[in-house]
Design an enzyme around this catalytic site. Structure first.
Site, short mmCIF file in Angstrom:
data_model
loop_
_atom_site.label_atom_id
_atom_site.label_comp_id
_atom_site.label_asym_id
_atom_site.label_seq_id
_atom_site.Cartn_x
_atom_site.Cartn_y
_atom_site.Cartn_z
N THR A 157 -6.84 -3.76 -2.96
CA THR A 157 -5.55 -3.18 -3.36
C THR A 157 -4.53 -4.22 -3.80
O THR A 157 -3.60 -3.91 -4.52
CB THR A 157 -4.94 -2.36 -2.21
OG1 THR A 157 -4.67 -3.24 -1.11
CG2 THR A 157 -5.84 -1.23 -1.77
N ASP A 158 -4.72 -5.48 -3.35
CA ASP A 158 -3.64 -6.45 -3.56
C ASP A 158 -3.37 -6.76 -5.03
O ASP A 158 -2.23 -7.02 -5.40
CB ASP A 158 -3.94 -7.74 -2.79
CG ASP A 158 -3.88 -7.53 -1.29
OD1 ASP A 158 -3.28 -6.51 -0.87
OD2 ASP A 158 -4.43 -8.35 -0.53
N THR B 36 -10.80 -4.44 0.62
CA THR B 36 -10.87 -3.93 1.99
C THR B 36 -11.86 -2.79 2.15
O THR B 36 -12.53 -2.68 3.17
CB THR B 36 -9.46 -3.43 2.42
OG1 THR B 36 -8.58 -4.54 2.43
CG2 THR B 36 -9.48 -2.80 3.79
N SER C 13 -9.64 -9.02 -3.59
CA SER C 13 -9.02 -8.99 -4.92
C SER C 13 -8.00 -10.10 -5.11
O SER C 13 -7.57 -10.37 -6.23
CB SER C 13 -8.39 -7.63 -5.22
OG SER C 13 -7.14 -7.48 -4.60
N1 ASP Z 1 -6.95 -8.34 0.53
C1 ASP Z 1 -7.55 -7.07 0.18
C2 ASP Z 1 -7.90 -7.11 -1.29
O1 ASP Z 1 -7.05 -6.98 -2.10
C3 ASP Z 1 -6.62 -5.96 0.49
C4 ASP Z 1 -7.11 -4.58 0.17
O2 ASP Z 1 -8.10 -4.36 -0.47
O3 ASP Z 1 -6.44 -3.63 0.61
O4 ASP Z 1 -9.04 -7.28 -1.62
#
Ligand code: ASP
Length: 326
Positions: A87-88, A14, A56
């Protein structure tokens, strides 16, 4: 004092996303990120590597090994490393890097954000600046996630919220430090044991899966899942219990050479498969092919198994990976 040299490795997530009309996609570069946080240039000298532009969700152990390789190649030239990441699956990546960089004397910080860099209310500038502040701190070493003002050990992190900016928690372990308004406050008694640097590795054995046991789960399902695996992480229930209906299949798999890593699906508290009969009988039936964990999150258990399978003695390496968690 000489200015530190920090390498920023951008992998996606993100933090580098923009919405081009079909959902958020990672598009920004590491240099774009730094342009949003000019204060970084007051702290240190930076270089960037745009390694991946992935959500991710699509990161795999192959990419974790790719990140490890970039760090290895640049290890002597830099004082610290920052990996920006979605973050995932960040907790898996931080655990994998903790194993691959065990006891690293140099700091490696992973960060990301819940709201893209440059969007109103984004947590990205603070998280990125905090990551730089952490890796420039004299007590920083080893692998950590820096997020929402928290510095969390790479082997202890878990994503705890899908949208809250305070998205990570440190499981069964205090945060290593907190960062408020640019000041690092080290949590007392959290200094990692200074094991000798373990040497860097970039190998993982991906023949590992995670079985989250559910009431009534069929042995056939476990059997299909274990096909071709070298280790199966089994998330039992409570402090440590495996349904009796699964004992025969797990014993058969262990007899055929599969490593069974028993852990609990409850994140907090210790795991102890000796308390109840429903925990003991599996260890008794499967003997030395069973290893149990105590209190690390399942993401770290999974990554430690992948790393330990590449070492000579799986049980010893697995235990070392969990203990030497910095
Ligand atoms: N879907 C995103 C990822 O993990 C979510 C994030 O980065 O917060 O790449």
């Amino acid at each position: 004092m000489e200015r530190k040299k920090i390498l920023l490795i951008s992998t996606g997530g993100t933090i580098v996303c923009r919405d081009r009309g079909r959902g958020l996609v990672p598009v920004l570069s590491g240099a774009d990120l730094l342009r949003h946080v000019p204060r970084v240039s007051e702290l240190c000298d930076t270089s960037t590597v745009d390694l991946y532009r992935l959500d991710s969700t699509d990161m795999t152990p192959v990419e974790w090994q790719g990140v490890a390789s970039v760090i290895h190649r640049n290890y002597e030239a830099y004082d610290g490393f920052i990996v920006t990441h979605g973050t995932d699956t960040l907790a898996y990546a931080s655990a994998a890097l903790s194993c691959l960089m065990r006891n690293s004397p140099k700091p490696i910080a992973l960060t990301g954000s819940q709201i893209p860099m440059g969007q109103r209310g984004s947590d990205a500038p603070d998280n990125l600046l905090d990551a730089f502040i952490w890796v420039c701190h004299p007590e920083a070493r080893g692998v950590h996630i820096v997020f929402a003002g928290r510095v969390i050990r790479g082997m202890r992190a878990r994503k705890r919220h899908t949208t809250d900016t305070d998205a990570f928690e440190s499981v069964n372990c205090p945060d290593r430090a907190t960062i408020r308004s640019g000041r690092v406050m080290i949590t007392p008694h959290t200094a990692p044991v200074r094991y000798p640097a373990a040497g860097l590795s970039d190998k993982l054995n991906t023949n590992v899966a995670l079985a989250h046991l559910t009431p009534g789960m069929s042995p056939a399902l476990i059997s299909r899942m274990a096909e071709g695996l070298d280790a199966l992480v089994v998330e039992g229930v409570g402090i440590g219990g495996i349904p009796d209906t699964l004992t025969p299949i797990l014993t058969e798999l262990a007899d055929n050479g599969l490593w069974l890593v028993l852990t609990s699906q409850v994140p907090y508290g210790t795991c102890d498969f000796t308390v109840y009969r429903v925990g003991r009988r599996i260890a008794e039936a499967c003997g030395e092919r069973v290893i149990t964990t105590r209190d690390v999150p399942v993401e770290a258990t999974f990554a430690a198994a992948m790393w330990a399978l590449t070492q000579e003695d799986f049980p010893t390496a697995f235990t070392r990976a969990l203990k030497g968690d910095m």
